[in-house]
Scaffold this motif. Structure first.
Motif, PDB file in Angstrom:
ATOM      1  N   UNK A  37      41.473  40.285  54.250  1.00 18.78           N
ATOM      2  CA  UNK A  37      40.450  39.799  53.324  1.00 18.78           C
ATOM      3  C   UNK A  37      39.555  40.949  52.859  1.00 18.78           C
ATOM      4  N   UNK A  38      38.850  40.719  51.792  1.00 22.02           N
ATOM      5  CA  UNK A  38      37.878  41.697  51.317  1.00 22.02           C
ATOM      6  C   UNK A  38      36.813  41.960  52.359  1.00 22.02           C
ATOM      7  N   UNK A  39      36.429  40.923  53.089  1.00 21.04           N
ATOM      8  CA  UNK A  39      35.429  41.067  54.154  1.00 21.04           C
ATOM      9  C   UNK A  39      35.946  41.989  55.248  1.00 21.04           C
ATOM     10  N   UNK A  40      37.210  41.808  55.638  1.00 15.28           N
ATOM     11  CA  UNK A  40      37.795  42.681  56.659  1.00 15.28           C
ATOM     12  C   UNK A  40      37.913  44.114  56.159  1.00 15.28           C
ATOM     13  N   UNK A  41      38.239  44.270  54.888  1.00 13.95           N
ATOM     14  CA  UNK A  41      38.352  45.617  54.325  1.00 13.95           C
ATOM     15  C   UNK A  41      36.995  46.312  54.325  1.00 13.95           C
ATOM     16  N   UNK A  42      35.965  45.590  53.948  1.00 11.90           N
ATOM     17  CA  UNK A  42      34.615  46.171  53.970  1.00 11.90           C
ATOM     18  C   UNK A  42      34.202  46.499  55.404  1.00 11.90           C
ATOM     19  N   UNK A  43      34.539  45.630  56.324  1.00 10.78           N
ATOM     20  CA  UNK A  43      34.236  45.866  57.731  1.00 10.78           C
ATOM     21  C   UNK A  43      34.937  47.132  58.227  1.00 10.78           C
ATOM     22  N   UNK A  44      36.185  47.310  57.833  1.00 18.26           N
ATOM     23  CA  UNK A  44      36.938  48.501  58.234  1.00 18.26           C
ATOM     24  C   UNK A  44      36.316  49.755  57.641  1.00 18.26           C
ATOM     25  N   UNK A  45      35.859  49.675  56.405  1.00 15.75           N
ATOM     26  CA  UNK A  45      35.225  50.822  55.774  1.00 15.75           C
ATOM     27  C   UNK A  45      33.979  51.231  56.553  1.00 15.75           C
ATOM     28  N   UNK A  46      33.177  50.247  56.926  1.00 13.49           N
ATOM     29  CA  UNK A  46      31.970  50.512  57.711  1.00 13.49           C
ATOM     30  C   UNK A  46      32.348  51.132  59.051  1.00 13.49           C
ATOM     31  N   UNK A  85      45.986  49.585  51.245  1.00 12.52           N
ATOM     32  CA  UNK A  85      46.011  48.131  51.398  1.00 12.52           C
ATOM     33  C   UNK A  85      45.248  47.452  50.272  1.00 12.52           C
ATOM     34  N   UNK A  86      44.140  48.035  49.892  1.00 13.31           N
ATOM     35  CA  UNK A  86      43.348  47.469  48.804  1.00 13.31           C
ATOM     36  C   UNK A  86      44.127  47.524  47.502  1.00 13.31           C
ATOM     37  N   UNK A  87      44.793  48.637  47.277  1.00 13.66           N
ATOM     38  CA  UNK A  87      45.581  48.791  46.051  1.00 13.66           C
ATOM     39  C   UNK A  87      46.660  47.723  45.955  1.00 13.66           C
ATOM     40  N   UNK A  88      47.294  47.412  47.040  1.00  8.86           N
ATOM     41  CA  UNK A  88      48.388  46.463  47.017  1.00  8.86           C
ATOM     42  C   UNK A  88      47.996  45.040  47.327  1.00  8.86           C
ATOM     43  N   UNK A  89      46.717  44.781  47.468  1.00 14.82           N
ATOM     44  CA  UNK A  89      46.285  43.457  47.917  1.00 14.82           C
ATOM     45  C   UNK A  89      46.282  42.413  46.814  1.00 14.82           C
ATOM     46  N   UNK A  90      46.278  42.831  45.568  1.00  8.22           N
ATOM     47  CA  UNK A  90      46.149  41.881  44.479  1.00  8.22           C
ATOM     48  C   UNK A  90      44.699  41.465  44.252  1.00  8.22           C
ATOM     49  N   UNK A  91      43.815  41.972  45.055  1.00 13.50           N
ATOM     50  CA  UNK A  91      42.402  41.660  44.921  1.00 13.50           C
ATOM     51  C   UNK A  91      41.858  42.360  43.668  1.00 13.50           C
ATOM     52  N   UNK A  92      41.101  41.664  42.889  1.00 13.90           N
ATOM     53  CA  UNK A  92      40.491  42.282  41.719  1.00 13.90           C
ATOM     54  C   UNK A  92      39.442  43.291  42.160  1.00 13.90           C
ATOM     55  N   UNK A  93      39.244  44.311  41.335  1.00  9.99           N
ATOM     56  CA  UNK A  93      38.269  45.338  41.671  1.00  9.99           C
ATOM     57  C   UNK A  93      36.881  44.743  41.893  1.00  9.99           C
ATOM     58  N   UNK A  94      36.545  43.710  41.171  1.00  8.38           N
ATOM     59  CA  UNK A  94      35.237  43.075  41.315  1.00  8.38           C
ATOM     60  C   UNK A  94      35.099  42.445  42.700  1.00  8.38           C
TER      61      UNK A  94
END
Length: 141
Positions: A37-46, A85-94
């Protein structure tokens, strides 16, 4: 092009955010997948940014600088995995930006710690700063 844009968006979003705070139980960058999820990705970044800041805090001599460089290298690998992972996630940049914005205080706090410690090392012990500086530079690759 998309990868470059996403990396730039992540980097720009984090540079524009500041504050303080922290959360425990973070996911690291190497455990992130395209299904995360975007939340997990942000958590990993932190988590990875905090890993870098913690490593720099421990630099007192050549041995600790080399250990910090290894830890920063691990964080860079996590960041690279996160970007892929973000690139391939299909998640919009927003959506990615929104997930990072929710962690603005944590990201800003880690960035401030990194900048302050690197400035201190560069002023007081440039040799140690150079040992970790190359790895710091790789974070944005």
């Amino acid at each position: 092009m998309t990868r470059t844009f996403l990396a730039a968006a992540l980097f720009a979003a984090t540079l524009s955010l500041s504050g303080c705070g922290g959360q425990t139980g973070e996911t690291d960058g190497q455990s992130i997948t395209r299904a995360s999820s975007g939340k997990d990705m942000a958590s990993a970044y932190v988590k990875e940014m905090t890993r870098v800041a913690d490593a720099l805090d421990g630099v007192t001599d050549e041995a600790s600088a080399r250990a910090a460089a290894a830890e920063i290298r691990t964080a860079a690998l996590g960041m690279k995995n996160l970007t892929e992972a973000l690139e391939g996630s299909g998640m919009k940049q927003v959506e990615a930006a929104a997930a990072l914005s929710a962690r603005a205080q944590d990201i800003g706090a880690a960035q401030m710690r990194i900048m302050a410690r690197m400035n201190e090392l560069q002023q007081n012990n440039p040799e140690l700063a150079s040992l970790v500086g190359e790895e710091i530079d790789r974070l944005s690759d």
